[in-house]
Motif scaffolding. Structure first.
Motif, PDB file in Angstrom:
ATOM      1  N   GLU A 160      15.599  -0.877 -41.084  1.00  0.00           N
ATOM      2  CA  GLU A 160      15.960   0.518 -40.835  1.00  0.00           C
ATOM      3  C   GLU A 160      15.441   1.422 -41.948  1.00  0.00           C
ATOM      4  O   GLU A 160      15.010   2.553 -41.698  1.00  0.00           O
ATOM      5  CB  GLU A 160      17.483   0.644 -40.717  1.00  0.00           C
ATOM      6  CG  GLU A 160      18.050   0.078 -39.430  1.00  0.00           C
ATOM      7  CD  GLU A 160      17.542   0.807 -38.196  1.00  0.00           C
ATOM      8  OE1 GLU A 160      17.366   2.048 -38.279  1.00  0.00           O
ATOM      9  OE2 GLU A 160      17.292   0.147 -37.173  1.00  0.00           O
ATOM     10  N   LYS A 170      11.686   2.261 -41.612  1.00  0.00           N
ATOM     11  CA  LYS A 170      11.337   3.236 -40.580  1.00  0.00           C
ATOM     12  C   LYS A 170      11.276   4.653 -41.107  1.00  0.00           C
ATOM     13  O   LYS A 170      10.664   5.537 -40.485  1.00  0.00           O
ATOM     14  CB  LYS A 170      12.341   3.165 -39.427  1.00  0.00           C
ATOM     15  CG  LYS A 170      12.303   1.854 -38.646  1.00  0.00           C
ATOM     16  CD  LYS A 170      13.345   1.844 -37.538  1.00  0.00           C
ATOM     17  CE  LYS A 170      13.322   0.526 -36.758  1.00  0.00           C
ATOM     18  NZ  LYS A 170      14.365   0.486 -35.696  1.00  0.00           N
ATOM     19  N   LYS A 171      11.872   4.897 -42.252  1.00  0.00           N
ATOM     20  CA  LYS A 171      11.883   6.246 -42.839  1.00  0.00           C
ATOM     21  C   LYS A 171      10.572   6.593 -43.545  1.00  0.00           C
ATOM     22  O   LYS A 171      10.340   7.752 -43.883  1.00  0.00           O
ATOM     23  CB  LYS A 171      13.034   6.367 -43.835  1.00  0.00           C
ATOM     24  CG  LYS A 171      14.415   6.115 -43.229  1.00  0.00           C
ATOM     25  CD  LYS A 171      15.478   6.184 -44.311  1.00  0.00           C
ATOM     26  CE  LYS A 171      16.873   5.870 -43.750  1.00  0.00           C
ATOM     27  NZ  LYS A 171      17.907   5.899 -44.811  1.00  0.00           N
ATOM     28  N   ASP A 188       6.814   7.315 -43.681  1.00  0.00           N
ATOM     29  CA  ASP A 188       5.827   7.768 -42.689  1.00  0.00           C
ATOM     30  C   ASP A 188       4.483   7.061 -42.810  1.00  0.00           C
ATOM     31  O   ASP A 188       3.709   7.023 -41.852  1.00  0.00           O
ATOM     32  CB  ASP A 188       5.632   9.281 -42.799  1.00  0.00           C
ATOM     33  CG  ASP A 188       5.273   9.708 -44.221  1.00  0.00           C
ATOM     34  OD1 ASP A 188       5.216   8.836 -45.109  1.00  0.00           O
ATOM     35  OD2 ASP A 188       5.059  10.918 -44.432  1.00  0.00           O
ATOM     36  N   LEU A 190       2.839   1.728 -40.799  1.00  0.00           N
ATOM     37  CA  LEU A 190       2.424   1.696 -39.399  1.00  0.00           C
ATOM     38  C   LEU A 190       3.480   1.011 -38.529  1.00  0.00           C
ATOM     39  O   LEU A 190       4.152   0.075 -38.965  1.00  0.00           O
ATOM     40  CB  LEU A 190       1.089   0.943 -39.270  1.00  0.00           C
ATOM     41  CG  LEU A 190      -0.137   1.562 -39.957  1.00  0.00           C
ATOM     42  CD1 LEU A 190      -1.350   0.660 -39.766  1.00  0.00           C
ATOM     43  CD2 LEU A 190      -0.427   2.957 -39.416  1.00  0.00           C
ATOM     44  N   LYS A 191       3.580   1.488 -37.286  1.00  0.00           N
ATOM     45  CA  LYS A 191       4.503   0.868 -36.337  1.00  0.00           C
ATOM     46  C   LYS A 191       3.903  -0.397 -35.724  1.00  0.00           C
ATOM     47  O   LYS A 191       4.616  -1.276 -35.272  1.00  0.00           O
ATOM     48  CB  LYS A 191       4.856   1.864 -35.242  1.00  0.00           C
ATOM     49  CG  LYS A 191       5.634   3.068 -35.748  1.00  0.00           C
ATOM     50  CD  LYS A 191       5.980   4.020 -34.614  1.00  0.00           C
ATOM     51  CE  LYS A 191       6.768   5.217 -35.136  1.00  0.00           C
ATOM     52  NZ  LYS A 191       7.118   6.166 -34.043  1.00  0.00           N
ATOM     53  N   GLU A 192       2.563  -0.448 -35.689  1.00  0.00           N
ATOM     54  CA  GLU A 192       1.843  -1.621 -35.204  1.00  0.00           C
ATOM     55  C   GLU A 192       0.764  -1.969 -36.203  1.00  0.00           C
ATOM     56  O   GLU A 192      -0.073  -1.114 -36.529  1.00  0.00           O
ATOM     57  CB  GLU A 192       1.224  -1.354 -33.826  1.00  0.00           C
ATOM     58  CG  GLU A 192       2.213  -1.217 -32.708  1.00  0.00           C
ATOM     59  CD  GLU A 192       2.903  -2.537 -32.372  1.00  0.00           C
ATOM     60  OE1 GLU A 192       2.332  -3.605 -32.703  1.00  0.00           O
ATOM     61  OE2 GLU A 192       4.001  -2.498 -31.806  1.00  0.00           O
ATOM     62  N   VAL A 202       4.116  -4.437 -36.475  1.00  0.00           N
ATOM     63  CA  VAL A 202       5.476  -4.065 -36.860  1.00  0.00           C
ATOM     64  C   VAL A 202       5.818  -4.636 -38.237  1.00  0.00           C
ATOM     65  O   VAL A 202       5.353  -5.718 -38.600  1.00  0.00           O
ATOM     66  CB  VAL A 202       6.489  -4.574 -35.807  1.00  0.00           C
ATOM     67  CG1 VAL A 202       6.278  -3.892 -34.492  1.00  0.00           C
ATOM     68  CG2 VAL A 202       6.385  -6.095 -35.650  1.00  0.00           C
ATOM     69  N   PRO A 203       6.636  -3.918 -39.023  1.00  0.00           N
ATOM     70  CA  PRO A 203       7.104  -4.464 -40.301  1.00  0.00           C
ATOM     71  C   PRO A 203       7.969  -5.703 -40.071  1.00  0.00           C
ATOM     72  O   PRO A 203       8.702  -5.794 -39.083  1.00  0.00           O
ATOM     73  CB  PRO A 203       7.911  -3.306 -40.893  1.00  0.00           C
ATOM     74  CG  PRO A 203       7.430  -2.086 -40.188  1.00  0.00           C
ATOM     75  CD  PRO A 203       7.071  -2.528 -38.812  1.00  0.00           C
ATOM     76  N   VAL A 238       4.617  -4.825 -44.667  1.00  0.00           N
ATOM     77  CA  VAL A 238       4.298  -3.664 -43.836  1.00  0.00           C
ATOM     78  C   VAL A 238       2.800  -3.413 -43.886  1.00  0.00           C
ATOM     79  O   VAL A 238       2.098  -3.891 -44.775  1.00  0.00           O
ATOM     80  CB  VAL A 238       5.064  -2.408 -44.308  1.00  0.00           C
ATOM     81  CG1 VAL A 238       6.561  -2.626 -44.234  1.00  0.00           C
ATOM     82  CG2 VAL A 238       4.636  -2.024 -45.736  1.00  0.00           C
ATOM     83  N   GLU A 247      -2.513   2.347 -42.898  1.00  0.00           N
ATOM     84  CA  GLU A 247      -3.790   2.566 -42.221  1.00  0.00           C
ATOM     85  C   GLU A 247      -4.975   2.600 -43.167  1.00  0.00           C
ATOM     86  O   GLU A 247      -6.119   2.382 -42.752  1.00  0.00           O
ATOM     87  CB  GLU A 247      -3.750   3.872 -41.422  1.00  0.00           C
ATOM     88  CG  GLU A 247      -3.579   5.117 -42.278  1.00  0.00           C
ATOM     89  CD  GLU A 247      -3.561   6.383 -41.442  1.00  0.00           C
ATOM     90  OE1 GLU A 247      -3.765   6.253 -40.211  1.00  0.00           O
ATOM     91  OE2 GLU A 247      -3.353   7.473 -42.012  1.00  0.00           O
TER      92      GLU A 247
END
Length: 349
Positions: A274, A277-278, A280, A283-285, A287-288, A306, A309
Motif C-alpha cells: 500500500e 502505491k503512493k 508516482d 510502475l504498475k507493470e 507489479v511491485p 519495484v 521507467e
C-alpha cells in the motif's frame, strides 16, 4: 559483299589501319559502356534503397572510359614491330595508375557516405575518427600495392625491400603495441555497440557513471561525483561491463528491510505494498512485489522490488521507497529491529 570483305582484309593487312580500327572499336565500346552506366544503370541504382551501387557506378562512370581506352592502345600496339619491353611496361604502368585512381575514388566516396549516413548521426567521436583513419589506411595499402605492381611490370625485384619493410613493421608494432591495442579496442567497441554516449555503465573494477565520449584510444566516463575517468579502450574491450540502458531504459529497484520477530508477515506485505502505491515513479507493470527472504539472527528479512521507467530515476525512487516503508511500518506499529545481545550472569553463590 566481296568489296566489303576485300576492304576488311586490306585493313587487317596494314598494321596502321589495323591499329586505327582497333582504336575506333575501343572508343565505341568505351562510349557505349559509359552510356550504359549513366543512362541505364545509374537510374536503376537510384531506385534501390542502398546507396552503395550509386557510389560504385559514380566512380566507374568517371574513369572506366580511360581504362578501356588504355586497353585498346595496348592491344593495338602489339602489332607494331617497334614494340619493346619498355613500351609494354609503360602501358602496364599507365593501366595500373588508372585502376588505382578508380579504387581510391571508390574509397573516398564510400568514406564520405559512411560519415554522412552513420558517423555524424552518433554522439561518439570514435566513428568520426575511425572512418577517416580507415580511409587513409586503405588508400596507403592501395598505393603500396600499385607501386609493387608497377615495379613488377618493370621487372624490378623488390624482395629485399619487402623483407626490410617487414622487419621494420614488426619492430614498430612492438613499439606501439599498447596504442594499437587501444585503437583496435575502440574499433571493437564501436562495431559491437557495447555502449553509446549517455549510457549508464558499471565496470568490473567498480567504476559507475555515464559515458561522456568514446574516442579512438580511450573512453571518458563521468562518475556521479562529477569526476571524469579516462579508460583505455584496450582495457574496456577485455572487461565485463554492466550497461543499465540495455535492453531498454527500465530498471528494477530493490530495497531490503527487516521487521522484528513475532510480526505478521502477511500484514507486513500488505502494509508495504500500500505504501508503494503512493510513489508516482513506481510502475504498475511489472507489479511491485514483496518477498520474505529469511529469518536472521534478530530480524525477519524482506525485500521490496519495484520497477521504474528510466534508470535515471532509480536512485531517487530507492530513497522514496525506503522512506515510505519506514513510515508505513511505524504507522502500522510493526517493529523495526536493531542488533541486540542478551547477557546472562550466573551468581557464584
Amino acid at each position: 559483299m566481296n568489296s566489303i570483305s576485300e576492304i576488311f582484309n586490306f585493313i587487317l593487312e596494314n598494321i596502321y589501319l589495323k591499329f586505327l580500327l582497333i582504336l575506333v572499336i575501343t572508343l565505341i565500346i568505351a562510349y557505349l559502356v559509359k552510356l550504359i552506366l549513366n543512362k541505364v544503370l545509374k537510374p536503376i541504382a537510384k531506385k534501390t534503397k542502398t546507396k552503395i551501387d550509386d557510389l560504385i557506378i559514380k566512380s566507374l562512370s568517371s574513369i572506366v572510359f580511360y581504362i578501356i581506352l588504355v586497353l585498346g592502345f595496348k592491344i593495338g600496339f602489339q602489332h607494331f614491330d617497334f614494340q619493346t619491353a619498355i613500351f609494354n611496361s609503360l602501358i602496364s604502368t599507365l593501366l595500373i595508375l588508372i585502376v588505382s585512381i578508380l579504387i581510391l575514388r571508390i574509397i573516398t566516396n564510400f568514406s564520405k557516405h559512411w560519415l554522412e549516413e552513420w558517423a555524424y548521426k552518433t554522439k561518439s567521436t570514435a566513428d568520426d575518427r575511425l572512418i577517416p583513419l580507415l580511409e587513409k589506411i586503405s588508400k596507403v595499402i592501395v598505393v603500396i600495392l600499385a607501386v609493387i605492381f608497377v615495379f613488377d611490370s618493370w621487372k624490378i625485384d623488390i624482395s629485399p625491400l619487402l623483407a626490410t619493410a617487414g622487419i621494420a613493421g614488426i619492430a614498430i608494432s612492438f613499439a606501439v603495441k599498447d596504442s594499437l591495442s587501444n585503437v583496435f579496442g575502440g574499433i571493437q567497441l564501436v562495431l559491437d555497440k557495447t555502449f553509446k554516449v549517455g549510457d549508464k555503465v558499471k565496470l568490473e573494477s567498480g567504476e559507475l557513471g555515464v559515458i561522456l565520449d568514446i574516442g579512438l584510444r580511450s573512453t571518458k566516463l563521468k562518475t556521479y561525483d562529477n569526476e571524469v575517468i579516462y579508460i583505455p579502450n584496450g582495457i574496456l574491450a577485455n572487461t565485463k561491463i554492466k550497461n543499465y540502458t540495455m535492453p531498454d531504459l527500465s530498471i528494477r529497484v530493490n530495497v531490503d528491510f527487516g521487521v522484528e520477530y513475532g510480526s505478521d508477515t502477511h500484514k507486513v506485505e500488505q502494509v508495504v505494498l500500500e505504501a508503494l502505491k503512493k510513489i508516482d515513479t513506481v510502475l504498475k507493470e511489472p507489479v511491485p512485489v514483496i518477498h520474505f527472504l529469511k529469518m536472521s539472527d534478530f530480524s525477519l528479512d524482506f525485500i521490496a522490488r519495484v520497477w521504474v521507467e528510466n534508470y535515471t530515476k532509480a536512485y531517487s525512487t530507492k530513497l522514496k521507497v525506503t522512506d515510505e516503508i519506514y513510515n508505513a511500518l511505524n504507522k502500522a506499529n510493526i517493529g523495526i529491529p536493531f542488533p541486540t545481545r542478551t547477557v546472562y550472569t550466573k551468581s557464584s553463590d
